[in-house]
Design a protein around this motif. Structure first.
Motif, PDB file in Angstrom:
ATOM      1  N   ARG A  66       0.819  -1.219   0.000  1.00  0.00           N
ATOM      2  CA  ARG A  66       0.000   0.000   0.000  1.00  0.00           C
ATOM      3  C   ARG A  66       0.850   1.265   0.000  1.00  0.00           C
ATOM      4  O   ARG A  66       0.447   2.288  -0.568  1.00  0.00           O
ATOM      5  CB  ARG A  66      -0.915   0.025   1.229  1.00  0.00           C
ATOM      6  N   PHE A  67       2.010   1.221   0.638  1.00  0.00           N
ATOM      7  CA  PHE A  67       2.894   2.384   0.739  1.00  0.00           C
ATOM      8  C   PHE A  67       4.113   2.176  -0.143  1.00  0.00           C
ATOM      9  O   PHE A  67       4.605   1.054  -0.294  1.00  0.00           O
ATOM     10  CB  PHE A  67       3.361   2.593   2.173  1.00  0.00           C
ATOM     11  N   THR A  68       4.634   3.284  -0.683  1.00  0.00           N
ATOM     12  CA  THR A  68       5.844   3.248  -1.489  1.00  0.00           C
ATOM     13  C   THR A  68       6.773   4.370  -1.063  1.00  0.00           C
ATOM     14  O   THR A  68       6.385   5.539  -1.066  1.00  0.00           O
ATOM     15  CB  THR A  68       5.523   3.402  -2.977  1.00  0.00           C
ATOM     16  N   ILE A  69       7.994   4.009  -0.716  1.00  0.00           N
ATOM     17  CA  ILE A  69       9.006   5.009  -0.365  1.00  0.00           C
ATOM     18  C   ILE A  69       9.891   5.258  -1.577  1.00  0.00           C
ATOM     19  O   ILE A  69      10.216   4.329  -2.323  1.00  0.00           O
ATOM     20  CB  ILE A  69       9.834   4.562   0.863  1.00  0.00           C
ATOM     21  N   SER A  70      10.262   6.508  -1.776  1.00  0.00           N
ATOM     22  CA  SER A  70      11.154   6.867  -2.876  1.00  0.00           C
ATOM     23  C   SER A  70      11.969   8.077  -2.457  1.00  0.00           C
ATOM     24  O   SER A  70      11.674   8.712  -1.458  1.00  0.00           O
ATOM     25  CB  SER A  70      10.362   7.157  -4.155  1.00  0.00           C
ATOM     26  N   ARG A  71      12.977   8.383  -3.242  1.00  0.00           N
ATOM     27  CA  ARG A  71      13.801   9.542  -2.928  1.00  0.00           C
ATOM     28  C   ARG A  71      14.282  10.185  -4.216  1.00  0.00           C
ATOM     29  O   ARG A  71      14.448   9.523  -5.243  1.00  0.00           O
ATOM     30  CB  ARG A  71      14.984   9.158  -2.038  1.00  0.00           C
ATOM     31  N   ASP A  72      14.521  11.480  -4.130  1.00  0.00           N
ATOM     32  CA  ASP A  72      15.085  12.256  -5.228  1.00  0.00           C
ATOM     33  C   ASP A  72      16.306  12.960  -4.661  1.00  0.00           C
ATOM     34  O   ASP A  72      16.184  13.992  -3.993  1.00  0.00           O
ATOM     35  CB  ASP A  72      14.054  13.254  -5.762  1.00  0.00           C
ATOM     36  N   ASN A  73      17.467  12.401  -4.900  1.00  0.00           N
ATOM     37  CA  ASN A  73      18.678  12.959  -4.305  1.00  0.00           C
ATOM     38  C   ASN A  73      19.028  14.334  -4.873  1.00  0.00           C
ATOM     39  O   ASN A  73      19.687  15.132  -4.209  1.00  0.00           O
ATOM     40  CB  ASN A  73      19.841  11.989  -4.484  1.00  0.00           C
ATOM     41  N   ALA A  74      18.592  14.608  -6.072  1.00  0.00           N
ATOM     42  CA  ALA A  74      18.838  15.930  -6.651  1.00  0.00           C
ATOM     43  C   ALA A  74      18.055  17.006  -5.899  1.00  0.00           C
ATOM     44  O   ALA A  74      18.458  18.176  -5.873  1.00  0.00           O
ATOM     45  CB  ALA A  74      18.461  15.932  -8.115  1.00  0.00           C
ATOM     46  N   LYS A  75      16.937  16.603  -5.304  1.00  0.00           N
ATOM     47  CA  LYS A  75      16.101  17.542  -4.557  1.00  0.00           C
ATOM     48  C   LYS A  75      16.246  17.368  -3.050  1.00  0.00           C
ATOM     49  O   LYS A  75      15.544  18.031  -2.278  1.00  0.00           O
ATOM     50  CB  LYS A  75      14.636  17.369  -4.952  1.00  0.00           C
ATOM     51  N   ASN A  76      17.108  16.465  -2.626  1.00  0.00           N
ATOM     52  CA  ASN A  76      17.291  16.208  -1.194  1.00  0.00           C
ATOM     53  C   ASN A  76      15.964  15.906  -0.504  1.00  0.00           C
ATOM     54  O   ASN A  76      15.678  16.413   0.592  1.00  0.00           O
ATOM     55  CB  ASN A  76      17.982  17.386  -0.499  1.00  0.00           C
ATOM     56  N   THR A  77      15.157  15.082  -1.138  1.00  0.00           N
ATOM     57  CA  THR A  77      13.822  14.818  -0.629  1.00  0.00           C
ATOM     58  C   THR A  77      13.509  13.326  -0.698  1.00  0.00           C
ATOM     59  O   THR A  77      13.863  12.659  -1.671  1.00  0.00           O
ATOM     60  CB  THR A  77      12.761  15.602  -1.429  1.00  0.00           C
ATOM     61  N   VAL A  78      12.844  12.851   0.333  1.00  0.00           N
ATOM     62  CA  VAL A  78      12.341  11.484   0.357  1.00  0.00           C
ATOM     63  C   VAL A  78      10.824  11.553   0.488  1.00  0.00           C
ATOM     64  O   VAL A  78      10.291  12.459   1.145  1.00  0.00           O
ATOM     65  CB  VAL A  78      12.990  10.658   1.487  1.00  0.00           C
ATOM     66  N   TYR A  79      10.146  10.630  -0.154  1.00  0.00           N
ATOM     67  CA  TYR A  79       8.693  10.631  -0.201  1.00  0.00           C
ATOM     68  C   TYR A  79       8.128   9.337   0.357  1.00  0.00           C
ATOM     69  O   TYR A  79       8.774   8.285   0.322  1.00  0.00           O
ATOM     70  CB  TYR A  79       8.201  10.787  -1.644  1.00  0.00           C
ATOM     71  N   LEU A  80       6.913   9.428   0.833  1.00  0.00           N
ATOM     72  CA  LEU A  80       6.157   8.242   1.216  1.00  0.00           C
ATOM     73  C   LEU A  80       4.778   8.366   0.586  1.00  0.00           C
ATOM     74  O   LEU A  80       3.968   9.188   1.018  1.00  0.00           O
ATOM     75  CB  LEU A  80       6.052   8.105   2.733  1.00  0.00           C
ATOM     76  N   GLN A  81       4.559   7.579  -0.456  1.00  0.00           N
ATOM     77  CA  GLN A  81       3.257   7.532  -1.110  1.00  0.00           C
ATOM     78  C   GLN A  81       2.396   6.515  -0.389  1.00  0.00           C
ATOM     79  O   GLN A  81       2.772   5.341  -0.287  1.00  0.00           O
ATOM     80  CB  GLN A  81       3.412   7.146  -2.579  1.00  0.00           C
ATOM     81  N   MET A  82       1.256   6.952   0.104  1.00  0.00           N
ATOM     82  CA  MET A  82       0.377   6.086   0.890  1.00  0.00           C
ATOM     83  C   MET A  82      -0.942   5.920   0.152  1.00  0.00           C
ATOM     84  O   MET A  82      -1.664   6.891  -0.065  1.00  0.00           O
ATOM     85  CB  MET A  82       0.152   6.697   2.274  1.00  0.00           C
ATOM     86  N   ASP A  83      -1.219   4.708  -0.251  1.00  0.00           N
ATOM     87  CA  ASP A  83      -2.452   4.388  -0.975  1.00  0.00           C
ATOM     88  C   ASP A  83      -3.338   3.492  -0.122  1.00  0.00           C
ATOM     89  O   ASP A  83      -2.862   2.820   0.796  1.00  0.00           O
ATOM     90  CB  ASP A  83      -2.123   3.703  -2.295  1.00  0.00           C
ATOM     91  N   ARG A  84      -4.609   3.489  -0.470  1.00  0.00           N
ATOM     92  CA  ARG A  84      -5.592   2.645   0.239  1.00  0.00           C
ATOM     93  C   ARG A  84      -5.453   2.809   1.755  1.00  0.00           C
ATOM     94  O   ARG A  84      -5.326   1.831   2.499  1.00  0.00           O
ATOM     95  CB  ARG A  84      -5.440   1.193  -0.179  1.00  0.00           C
TER      96      ARG A  84
END
Length: 122
Positions: A66-84
């Protein structure tokens, strides 16, 4: 490394939400990043983590699929996409950073950001 989480809010069960964690500091790209959450009256628990390159991830069983973690090192940002999303996902979500490999125990994470509150209504 300074971390700032954002993107929390009030959603309904079944909805999606993405929270972000912006990092400052030159060493962000060398750190494993993790997301943890703490629900009211409960201990903080591991949610997900991603290696410095993004090639490896790990998830708690309760969010796997349900959740997906990702990162964009060029933007110094990490994300947590939370579905359902479910009501039991309601918690303050915090990001954290550590050198080395992915681990799930919070004591190994040395930098922490303030939490962003996610509330899921039924």
């Amino acid at each position: 490394v300074q971390l700032q989480a954002s993107g929390g809010g009030l959603v309904q069960a079944g909805d999606s939400l993405r929270v972000s964690c912006a990092a400052s500091g030159h060493t962000f790209t060398t750190y494993t990043m993790g997301w943890f959450r703490q629900a009211p009256g409960k201990e903080r628990e591991f949610v997900a983590a991603i290696s410095w390159s993004g090639s490896s991830t790990d998830y708690a069983d309760s969010v796997k699929g349900r959740f997906t973690i990702s990162r964009d090192n060029a933007k110094n940002t990490v994300y947590l996409q939370m579905d359902r999303l479910k009501p039991e996902d309601t918690a303050a979500y915090s990001c954290a950073a550590k050198p080395g490999a992915i681990v799930t125990w919070e004591s190994s994470y040395i930098y922490w950001g303030q939490g962003t509150l996610v509330t899921v209504s039924s």
